[in-house]
Design an enzyme around this catalytic site. Structure first.
Site, PDB file in Angstrom:
ATOM      1  N   GLU A 151      -0.623   4.852  -0.349  1.00  0.00           N
ATOM      2  CA  GLU A 151      -1.440   6.059  -0.572  1.00  0.00           C
ATOM      3  C   GLU A 151      -0.619   7.303  -0.281  1.00  0.00           C
ATOM      4  O   GLU A 151       0.235   7.310   0.608  1.00  0.00           O
ATOM      5  CB  GLU A 151      -2.681   6.024   0.318  1.00  0.00           C
ATOM      6  CG  GLU A 151      -3.718   5.063  -0.229  1.00  0.00           C
ATOM      7  CD  GLU A 151      -4.981   5.006   0.609  1.00  0.00           C
ATOM      8  OE1 GLU A 151      -5.281   5.979   1.311  1.00  0.00           O
ATOM      9  OE2 GLU A 151      -5.659   3.968   0.550  1.00  0.00           O
TER      10      GLU A 151
ATOM     11  N   THR B 180      -4.375   6.964 -21.180  1.00  0.00           N
ATOM     12  CA  THR B 180      -4.161   5.613 -20.690  1.00  0.00           C
ATOM     13  C   THR B 180      -2.762   5.219 -21.139  1.00  0.00           C
ATOM     14  O   THR B 180      -2.155   5.889 -21.975  1.00  0.00           O
ATOM     15  CB  THR B 180      -5.167   4.605 -21.277  1.00  0.00           C
ATOM     16  OG1 THR B 180      -5.162   4.728 -22.697  1.00  0.00           O
ATOM     17  CG2 THR B 180      -6.564   4.845 -20.748  1.00  0.00           C
TER      18      THR B 180
ATOM     19  N   ARG C  31      -2.042  -1.865 -18.494  1.00  0.00           N
ATOM     20  CA  ARG C  31      -3.319  -1.198 -18.288  1.00  0.00           C
ATOM     21  C   ARG C  31      -3.151  -0.129 -17.218  1.00  0.00           C
ATOM     22  O   ARG C  31      -2.618  -0.386 -16.143  1.00  0.00           O
ATOM     23  CB  ARG C  31      -4.380  -2.204 -17.791  1.00  0.00           C
ATOM     24  CG  ARG C  31      -4.721  -3.285 -18.771  1.00  0.00           C
ATOM     25  CD  ARG C  31      -5.295  -2.723 -20.032  1.00  0.00           C
ATOM     26  NE  ARG C  31      -6.587  -2.129 -19.811  1.00  0.00           N
ATOM     27  CZ  ARG C  31      -7.750  -2.707 -20.148  1.00  0.00           C
ATOM     28  NH1 ARG C  31      -7.753  -3.886 -20.719  1.00  0.00           N
ATOM     29  NH2 ARG C  31      -8.886  -2.103 -19.916  1.00  0.00           N
TER      30      ARG C  31
ATOM     31  N   ASP D 220      -7.773  14.680 -23.459  1.00  0.00           N
ATOM     32  CA  ASP D 220      -7.712  13.247 -23.172  1.00  0.00           C
ATOM     33  C   ASP D 220      -7.068  12.592 -24.400  1.00  0.00           C
ATOM     34  O   ASP D 220      -7.702  12.446 -25.443  1.00  0.00           O
ATOM     35  CB  ASP D 220      -9.143  12.744 -22.950  1.00  0.00           C
ATOM     36  CG  ASP D 220      -9.210  11.246 -22.713  1.00  0.00           C
ATOM     37  OD1 ASP D 220      -8.187  10.561 -22.949  1.00  0.00           O
ATOM     38  OD2 ASP D 220     -10.289  10.758 -22.325  1.00  0.00           O
TER      39      ASP D 220
ATOM     40  N   LYS E 263      -2.968   1.693 -24.689  1.00  0.00           N
ATOM     41  CA  LYS E 263      -3.516   1.663 -26.055  1.00  0.00           C
ATOM     42  C   LYS E 263      -2.352   1.822 -27.042  1.00  0.00           C
ATOM     43  O   LYS E 263      -1.472   0.968 -27.074  1.00  0.00           O
ATOM     44  CB  LYS E 263      -4.583   2.749 -26.204  1.00  0.00           C
ATOM     45  CG  LYS E 263      -5.796   2.529 -25.291  1.00  0.00           C
ATOM     46  CD  LYS E 263      -6.878   3.544 -25.562  1.00  0.00           C
ATOM     47  CE  LYS E 263      -8.130   3.248 -24.783  1.00  0.00           C
ATOM     48  NZ  LYS E 263      -8.220   3.954 -23.504  1.00  0.00           N
TER      49      LYS E 263
ATOM     50  N   TYR F 212       0.851  -1.200   0.000  1.00  0.00           N
ATOM     51  CA  TYR F 212       0.000   0.000   0.000  1.00  0.00           C
ATOM     52  C   TYR F 212       0.879   1.239   0.000  1.00  0.00           C
ATOM     53  O   TYR F 212       1.916   1.265   0.674  1.00  0.00           O
ATOM     54  CB  TYR F 212      -0.900   0.029   1.248  1.00  0.00           C
ATOM     55  CG  TYR F 212      -2.355  -0.188   0.891  1.00  0.00           C
ATOM     56  CD1 TYR F 212      -2.996   0.677   0.016  1.00  0.00           C
ATOM     57  CD2 TYR F 212      -3.074  -1.251   1.421  1.00  0.00           C
ATOM     58  CE1 TYR F 212      -4.321   0.479  -0.330  1.00  0.00           C
ATOM     59  CE2 TYR F 212      -4.397  -1.451   1.076  1.00  0.00           C
ATOM     60  CZ  TYR F 212      -5.012  -0.574   0.192  1.00  0.00           C
ATOM     61  OH  TYR F 212      -6.311  -0.767  -0.152  1.00  0.00           O
TER      62      TYR F 212
HETATM   63  N1  DSN Z   1     -12.554   1.405 -23.785  1.00  0.00           N
HETATM   64  C1  DSN Z   1     -11.789   2.433 -24.421  1.00  0.00           C
HETATM   65  C2  DSN Z   1     -11.929   2.393 -25.897  1.00  0.00           C
HETATM   66  O1  DSN Z   1     -12.189   1.323 -26.403  1.00  0.00           O
HETATM   67  O2  DSN Z   1     -11.761   3.397 -26.568  1.00  0.00           O
HETATM   68  C3  DSN Z   1     -12.111   3.770 -23.904  1.00  0.00           C
HETATM   69  O3  DSN Z   1     -12.696   3.703 -22.653  1.00  0.00           O
END
Ligand code: DSN
Length: 478
Positions: free
Chosen positions: A66, A270, A279, A241, A273, A64
């Site tokens: 925090e 994120t 993730r 974003d 991607k 942990y």
């Molecule tokens: N799930 C992601 C996407 O597929 O674009 C975004 O939340």
């Protein structure tokens, strides 16, 4: 790392897992086989490197931590501090950001941290000042009621879901659409492109506290310098974003006005991607917003996932290598090849093409809904996801579109010819799919009939390409 080492690491790990719950070991083996054997075209997915995957599975998971580096609510966080410091350093260097916060567990968490930070910095702090308090702990319940009143009902302007925005950009069923008084901007009905004059006009009328730019299904680049001008003119904070296209920013495909980081006060992303990491989420901010972003945990987030921060550090180190720029450019080039492949075969694309990693195929000309097309393609081993098109008559559940992305198959080494071939396979499958009926014989938006033999033919053609570009080559499970 040698192939033998990776194979041995995973084979032994699966043996350990199987000794406790064999079904999980089996599902893990099967997932590898399934991923190896299908055309992964989901625009938000990728394949992380073995180094990134291995970093996720360690005892950092047990700790942990925090708080922030050097200021934790738990003892014994010295190694977590090291990991978080390294991850943040890589993120700052890679994106040229003043400040990086690597704790968010997902993109949605990163956006919530950003929203809270803007509220805290732009609304809570001035309200506290008016009340003569340095922080909320000095407020009486009655004072706090006044601050809460000012925090509530703030305005947010984001891109609508059917134009390609994300749920968290103020879509009503999402918390962002409930906690903010929200309005949405769309795209031009004729071209499907963003119209900056219309965004500016809406911003002037609505006067948002937050202008959100960025997308998860818009197949074009955005001029973030223009979006910042719009935000500045109406006194809004620009939040971008970049979850979908962070890899193209990291790989220097998006530069200048197309790089959000120098233009936005806060940029979220994120890490899994197009950036090809584990993730998770991340927030980049300028100096002004850094102190409020730094309060993300415990203000908004649960304890940081230290094993994931470690994996983010490894992935960000990979993204700083020159080879990542080659990968990012190939990802964008491949999207163009895919789009051209569709256009030469007469298919209909939202905006008529792409200049990022996304292709949005409008399947209404095949007489299908997105749901029917997605299912028929899956039968043929082609993994996609259905997606709304602008002003979609079939809504967000059935949809009229299929969103396709190139990051994953580019990681496997696919190039122009393969993506042209992928377009051909998709057109073959959809041209041979008929919409179905429900049990009562009425037309259904979900059921479909795929002509015999088409799925097998597509699978064979896909297997030929996939075999030439193996996933995790050299990884053999014993
Ligand atoms: N799930 C992601 C996407 O597929 O674009 C975004 O939340």
């Amino acid at each position: 790392m040698t192939d033998a080492l990776i194979s041995s690491a995973y084979s032994q790990a699966l043996e350990v897992i199987a000794s406790v719950e064999p079904r999980i070991a089996e599902a893990t083996r099967q997932e590898l086989a399934d991923q190896r054997g299908s055309l992964k075209l989901i625009a938000s997915e990728n394949y992380a490197s073995p180094a990134v995957l291995l970093t996720m599975g360690t005892w950092f998971s047990d700790k942990y931590a925090e708080g922030t580096v050097g200021h934790r609510f738990y003892a014994g966080c010295q190694n977590v501090d090291t990991v978080e410091t390294i991850a943040a350093e890589h993120a700052r260097e890679l994106f040229g950001a003043d400040y990086a916060y690597v704790q968010p567990h997902s993109g949605i968490d990163a956006n919530l941290v950003a929203y809270w930070s803007i509220l805290a910095h732009r609304v809570e702090s001035p309200a506290l000042e008016k009340l003569g308090a340095k922080n909320v702990n000095e407020l009486t319940d009655a004072d706090w009621e006044k601050v809460r009143h000012e925090l509530g009902n703030q305005r947010l302007l984001g891109m609508s879901l059917d134009a390609g925005g994300h749920l968290t950009h103020g879509f009503r069923p999402n918390i962002s659409g409930k906690m903010f008084h929200q309005q949405q901007y769309g795209t031009d009905p004729e071209t499907g492109l963003l119209d900056y004059d219309k965004v500016a006009a809406k911003a002037r009328e609505f006067k948002p506290l937050i202008l959100v730019a960025g997308y998860s299904a818009y197949p074009r680049r955005v001029n973030f310098a223009k979006m910042r001008e719009i935000a500045d003119e109406v006194g809004a904070t620009l939040m971008v974003d970049m979850a979908h296209f962070a890899g193209l920013v990291a790989g220097k495909v998006f530069t200048g006005d197309e790089d959000p980081v120098p233009h936005a006060q806060i940029t979220t992303t994120t890490t899994h991607k197009s950036l090809r990491g584990p993730r998770g989420g991340m927030v980049l901010a300028n100096e002004e917003f850094a102190p409020s972003v730094d309060r993300g945990c415990p203000m908004v987030l649960g304890g940081p996932l230290s094993h994931m921060m470690a994996a983010k550090a490894v992935a960000l180190a990979e993204a700083r290598q020159p080879s990542f720029q080659t990968y990012a450019q190939q990802t964008a080039d491949n999207a163009k090849s895919l789009a051209e492949g569709f256009l030469t075969r007469g298919a209909d694309l939202v905006t008529g093409g792409t200049d990022n990693h996304i292709v949005l195929l409008d399947v209404s000309s095949f007489g299908l809904t997105g749901r029917q097309a997605e299912s028929a393609l899956l039968d043929a081993g082609i993994v996609t996801n259905r997606n709304s098109v602008p002003s979609d008559p079939n809504g967000a559940w059935y949809t009229s579109g299929i969103r396709l992305g190139t990051p994953a198959l580019t990681t496997r080494g696919f190039g122009h010819d393969e993506f042209d071939n992928v377009a051909d396979l998709i057109v073959q499958v959809l041209s041979n799919t008929e919409p179905g009926t429900n049990k009562a014989g009425a037309p259904s938006k979900a059921t479909y009939a795929l002509a015999e033999g088409v799925a097998d033919k597509a699978k064979d053609a896909a297997a030929e390409m996939l075999d030439k570009h193996p996933l995790y080559p050299g990884l053999e499970l014993t």
